[in-house]
Structure formats: C-alpha cells, structure tokens
Write an enzyme that holds these catalytic residues in place. Sequence first.
Site, mmCIF file in Angstrom:
data_model
loop_
_atom_site.group_PDB
_atom_site.id
_atom_site.type_symbol
_atom_site.label_atom_id
_atom_site.label_comp_id
_atom_site.label_asym_id
_atom_site.label_seq_id
_atom_site.Cartn_x
_atom_site.Cartn_y
_atom_site.Cartn_z
ATOM 1 N N GLN A 201 0.780 -1.243 0.000
ATOM 2 C CA GLN A 201 0.000 0.000 0.000
ATOM 3 C C GLN A 201 0.813 1.295 0.000
ATOM 4 O O GLN A 201 0.498 2.235 -0.743
ATOM 5 C CB GLN A 201 -0.963 0.011 1.207
ATOM 6 C CG GLN A 201 -1.864 1.217 1.195
ATOM 7 C CD GLN A 201 -2.923 1.265 2.278
ATOM 8 O OE1 GLN A 201 -3.507 2.297 2.516
ATOM 9 N NE2 GLN A 201 -3.206 0.168 2.948
ATOM 10 N N GLU B 140 1.382 -1.457 8.090
ATOM 11 C CA GLU B 140 0.562 -0.363 8.613
ATOM 12 C C GLU B 140 0.515 -0.253 10.147
ATOM 13 O O GLU B 140 0.899 0.749 10.742
ATOM 14 C CB GLU B 140 -0.875 -0.561 8.076
ATOM 15 C CG GLU B 140 -1.931 0.333 8.653
ATOM 16 C CD GLU B 140 -1.749 1.778 8.240
ATOM 17 O OE1 GLU B 140 -1.682 2.035 7.045
ATOM 18 O OE2 GLU B 140 -1.672 2.645 9.126
ATOM 19 N N ASP C 114 0.539 3.570 6.017
ATOM 20 C CA ASP C 114 0.742 3.254 4.596
ATOM 21 C C ASP C 114 0.465 4.437 3.670
ATOM 22 O O ASP C 114 1.366 5.089 3.180
ATOM 23 C CB ASP C 114 -0.163 2.077 4.202
ATOM 24 C CG ASP C 114 0.386 0.741 4.684
ATOM 25 O OD1 ASP C 114 1.584 0.669 5.005
ATOM 26 O OD2 ASP C 114 -0.380 -0.235 4.734
ATOM 27 N N GLY D 255 -8.017 19.655 20.339
ATOM 28 C CA GLY D 255 -7.580 21.035 20.541
ATOM 29 C C GLY D 255 -8.181 21.573 21.817
ATOM 30 O O GLY D 255 -8.390 20.840 22.780
ATOM 31 N N GLY D 256 -8.494 22.846 21.813
ATOM 32 C CA GLY D 256 -9.042 23.446 23.024
ATOM 33 C C GLY D 256 -10.564 23.381 23.101
ATOM 34 O O GLY D 256 -11.154 23.941 24.035
HETATM 35 C C1 LIG Z 1 6.012 -4.602 3.096
HETATM 36 C C2 LIG Z 1 7.069 -5.600 3.487
HETATM 37 C C3 LIG Z 1 6.959 -5.945 4.981
HETATM 38 C C4 LIG Z 1 6.856 -6.875 2.668
HETATM 39 O O1 LIG Z 1 7.866 -7.795 2.924
HETATM 40 P P1 LIG Z 1 8.152 -9.017 1.927
HETATM 41 O O2 LIG Z 1 6.877 -9.456 1.296
HETATM 42 O O3 LIG Z 1 8.903 -10.042 2.676
HETATM 43 O O4 LIG Z 1 8.972 -8.375 0.731
HETATM 44 P P2 LIG Z 1 10.385 -7.637 0.705
HETATM 45 O O5 LIG Z 1 10.124 -6.276 0.205
HETATM 46 O O6 LIG Z 1 11.133 -7.719 1.983
HETATM 47 O O7 LIG Z 1 11.195 -8.520 -0.333
HETATM 48 C C5 LIG Z 1 10.908 -8.514 -1.636
HETATM 49 C C6 LIG Z 1 11.797 -9.536 -2.326
HETATM 50 O O8 LIG Z 1 11.233 -9.692 -3.619
HETATM 51 C C7 LIG Z 1 12.222 -9.382 -4.569
HETATM 52 N N1 LIG Z 1 11.563 -8.803 -5.732
HETATM 53 C C8 LIG Z 1 10.688 -7.763 -5.737
HETATM 54 N N2 LIG Z 1 10.302 -7.505 -6.985
HETATM 55 C C9 LIG Z 1 10.944 -8.382 -7.776
HETATM 56 C C10 LIG Z 1 10.946 -8.625 -9.170
HETATM 57 N N3 LIG Z 1 10.218 -7.895 -10.011
HETATM 58 N N4 LIG Z 1 11.704 -9.619 -9.634
HETATM 59 C C11 LIG Z 1 12.461 -10.370 -8.798
HETATM 60 N N5 LIG Z 1 12.496 -10.198 -7.475
HETATM 61 C C12 LIG Z 1 11.738 -9.214 -6.970
HETATM 62 C C13 LIG Z 1 13.146 -8.408 -3.872
HETATM 63 O O9 LIG Z 1 14.373 -8.353 -4.528
HETATM 64 C C14 LIG Z 1 13.225 -9.039 -2.493
HETATM 65 O O10 LIG Z 1 14.073 -10.147 -2.535
HETATM 66 P P3 LIG Z 1 15.235 -10.443 -1.414
HETATM 67 O O11 LIG Z 1 14.596 -10.302 -0.087
HETATM 68 O O12 LIG Z 1 15.649 -11.860 -1.757
HETATM 69 O O13 LIG Z 1 16.328 -9.495 -1.602
HETATM 70 C C15 LIG Z 1 8.485 -5.040 3.185
HETATM 71 O O14 LIG Z 1 8.583 -4.852 1.795
HETATM 72 C C16 LIG Z 1 8.781 -3.719 3.878
HETATM 73 O O15 LIG Z 1 9.065 -3.678 5.079
HETATM 74 N N6 LIG Z 1 8.762 -2.618 3.123
HETATM 75 C C17 LIG Z 1 9.135 -1.313 3.608
HETATM 76 C C18 LIG Z 1 8.051 -0.719 4.429
HETATM 77 C C19 LIG Z 1 6.765 -0.652 3.684
HETATM 78 O O16 LIG Z 1 6.638 -0.059 2.643
HETATM 79 N N7 LIG Z 1 5.744 -1.234 4.281
HETATM 80 C C20 LIG Z 1 4.406 -0.930 3.882
HETATM 81 C C21 LIG Z 1 3.767 -1.932 3.159
HETATM 82 S S1 LIG Z 1 2.155 -1.343 2.833
#
Ligand SMILES: CC(C)(COP(=O)(O)OP(=O)(O)OC[C@H]1O[C@@H](n2cnc3c(N)ncnc32)[C@H](O)[C@@H]1OP(=O)(O)O)[C@@H](O)C(=O)NCCC(=O)NCCS
Length: 422
Positions: free
Chosen positions: A17, A140, A169, A254-255
Amino acid sequence: MTKALDGIRIIDFTHVQAGPACTQLLAWYGADVIKVERPGSGDITRNQLRDIPGVDALYFTQLNSNKRSLTLDTKKQEGKEILEKLIKTSDVMVENFGPGALDRMGFTWARIQELNPKMILASVKGFSEGNAFEDLKVYENVAQCAGGAASTTGFWDGPPTVSGAALGDSNTGMHLAIGILTALRMRDQTGRGQKVSCAMQDAVLNLCRVKLRDQLRLDRTGILEEYPQYPIREDGKYGKFTDAVPRGGNAGGGGQPGWVLKCKGWETDPNAYIYFTIQGQNWANTAKAIGKPEWVEDPAYATAAARQDKIFDIFGYIESWLADKTKFEAVDILRKYDIPCAPVMSMKDIENDPSLRASGSIVEVEHKARGKYLTVGSPIKFSELTVEITGSPLLGEHSDEVLASLGYDAQQVARLHQEKVV
Ligand SMILES: CC(C)(COP(=O)(O)OP(=O)(O)OC[C@H]1O[C@@H](n2cnc3c(N)ncnc32)[C@H](O)[C@@H]1OP(=O)(O)O)[C@@H](O)C(=O)NCCC(=O)NCCS
C-alpha cells in the site's frame, strides 16, 4: 488535455500500500507510471482478500489506477538490463521493499546515479536510516504503534488501538509524493537527481505532533485539562494521568471539547452517532440549539472553565436531546446554529453518498476483468486540472509496449516471455 506531470516517467517498483498510494497519486496528476512486477504473481495485493475468484483484488485495484504494468524478473540478468534501460529513460524510481532488498538486487544508489544522474530514487521504509529499528520490515499497524498513534488512540481502560485510517501506509505514500515533487523542482534548478526517503514511523509521527505537544505540557504541568482524565477524580472513572500522554477516547484534540454522541437508533445501528463540538466562542448558540437557553448566562455553564468538571453531564444531556433524532436530522438542526458537527459516516453511507460522488471523491471506474468498481478519487481538487481515474492494469498488460519503447523488437520480446524474464 495537459496534465500537471505530463512527461514525467516513474518506475513504480512498489508493492502493498505505502508505495502504490504514492505513485497512484502521481499517476492521477499525469505522470507515466510503469508498475514493475514479478512475472507470474505480481504485487501480492492482486491476490489478497479477493472477492471474485481469478480477478485482481480490490486491494490492488484501489491503489493502482492510472498505471501501466510491466512484468520483469529483476533477479535475472536480462531483467536487470531492462531495468537499467528503464532507469536511463525515467525521471523517478519509487520503491518500498524491505530494508536492503534493492541493494541486494544490484541497484544501489551509487549504481542508479551512475546509470542516470538525474534520477530521483524515492523509498519508503519502516524506519529512517540509522534508526535503532531500521532493519525491521513494517506494515501499517506496526508503524502506527511505532509512530505514537496507537499509544494515544482508544480509551483509557483499553489497550493501545490502531486507527482504521492508513496512517502508516497511504499517509507515508503521500508524504513521499511531496518529497518527489520537491526533488523534481530541485532538479529543475540543479540538474541533478537525489535520494528521497520517508519512514513510516516519521510519517505517522508527523500526524501525531499535537500529541508530542501534549507530552511536553504533561511533563511541565502534570495535567492536560482537555482530556477526560481532568479534572482528576478520586474514583478514576475517566482514567488517571501517568507520565505519558493518555488515551483520550473521543475527546477533541484542541481546546474545544467534543465527543461522539448517540442518536436515534444507536441501540441497533453501530454508527447512529454524531460528533458534537462545544465551541467556546459559540456557547450561546450551542445552548440554544440543545434547548438550554438558560445555560447561556448561568455562571455554572457560561464559561469553558465552569463547564469543564461537568462536561460529561452536558454531553449526557445532549444525548437525551438527540434521542429522537437520527444523526442526519440532528446535523440538519445543528448546522443552523453553526455547531462544528458531522454524522458518523459508515462505509455504507460513504459508498452511497451523493455529494462524494458529485465531487469525484468516490468514483466508478471500469476494469477489464471486474467490470465497474468504486474507488476513492482524488481528494485534491484543482481549478486547472481535471483528474480522470482509470482502472488498474492487468498483470503485465503493458509489458510488450514498454519493451518496444525501450527498443526491443517482436522477436526479442517473444524470447523474453519464453524465458520468463517478463
Ligand atoms: C512490506 C514488506 C513488509 C513486505 O515484505 P516481503 O513481502 O517479505 O517483501 P520484501 O520487500 O522484503 O522482499 C521482496 C523480495 O522480492 C524481490 N523482488 C521484488 N520484486 C521483484 C521482481 N520484479 N523480480 C524479482 N524479485 C523481486 C526483492 O528483490 C526481495 O528479494 P530479497 O529479499 O531476496 O532481496 C516489506 O517490503 C517492507 O518492510 N517494506 C518497507 C516498508 C513498507 O513499505 N511497508 C508498507 C507496506 S504497505
């Protein structure tokens, strides 16, 4: 028609998001947003909480309108090369992967600058660089807890509570969009791109600044007179002060004291309530509106200070006045007395609200697989820019046209498909 961000190309390397909310905003205002997604699966929200089997979930469609979709495996060498070409021809890259993911993919900030010194790299992370929690993945509610919102939301006798609003988010995405526009403006002046980042904790905190205000007041005086915990009562009915800002229930921030009050039908309708504010400077009108004109001059009620220790009795009285009025009828009466109030709108009310439809804040758009669906339109209105919301793209819908624009011919595109690079 000319759009504000015409000519700005954005690589939308975002998911879930926070990132998608940012790029969607920029797409509405005219940027060419190319969503880069993993072949086969795409953004996880395409699949999450589906209401129609096999069709992109509303979670995805609500956050990815006005974009194009390119599938690309950026862990494959050829996928990396395509991303490099995109970086060379784009203005902004937005990403919100977990900490370090972009570096692990080979796209460090140094590498991106090497490819395109004008590139703006915009990132969302849970915490800012160097923060003690910077390695954490964040969603979030985690951000709402880390940014001070949860500890100050809810009732004194309940646990820290998260809001239904996407403070972690979408709010961070909006902050990042402001950062991107600022960096674009700066690039006009300097010719250089830059790295822009916004941490979810910081974006939540930025919305909680009045709670930090209250912490400083509490540190100095030990009380917060607008909170239900004041005046301090022996029985602690409305909670007690500690050394941290308490949860104030529905008190006005607020107030001006305010509260959520029951209206006709509250016994069966969980949203038969209004928010009622007792505005100090409007006391005479307020007292007249609720049928208590004698309270205007009565020294026990005439000033905010005099009302403070009986504020819940006053709200209780107003609820008895509201007992035979629906929330909409009540607001229709109170608006004549200039009282800051509104009905508590359920999502059902919002879905059907004619004013929100008329203003374009709720819009109906067409989706290739789903048909028509409702989504939230631009909350920002312009006199010189018409915002048209279009449906979200299917996974990889625009892969071939984006590849063609990067110089790949039909044969090469077919091979890239075959090798699952796209
Ligand atoms: C949201 C979140 C918790 C999700 O975690 P997750 O599903 O485990 O995903 P990550 O973003 O950590 O990892 C994505 C992986 O997919 C891979 N990937 C993403 N797009 C890709 C693509 N097009 N092709 C190949 N690999 C891809 C990334 O390289 C990463 O791989 P790695 O961990 O082996 O290096 C995490 O992305 C995060 O903390 N983001 C930052 C904060 C944020 O925006 N949170 C709000 C979400 S609404």
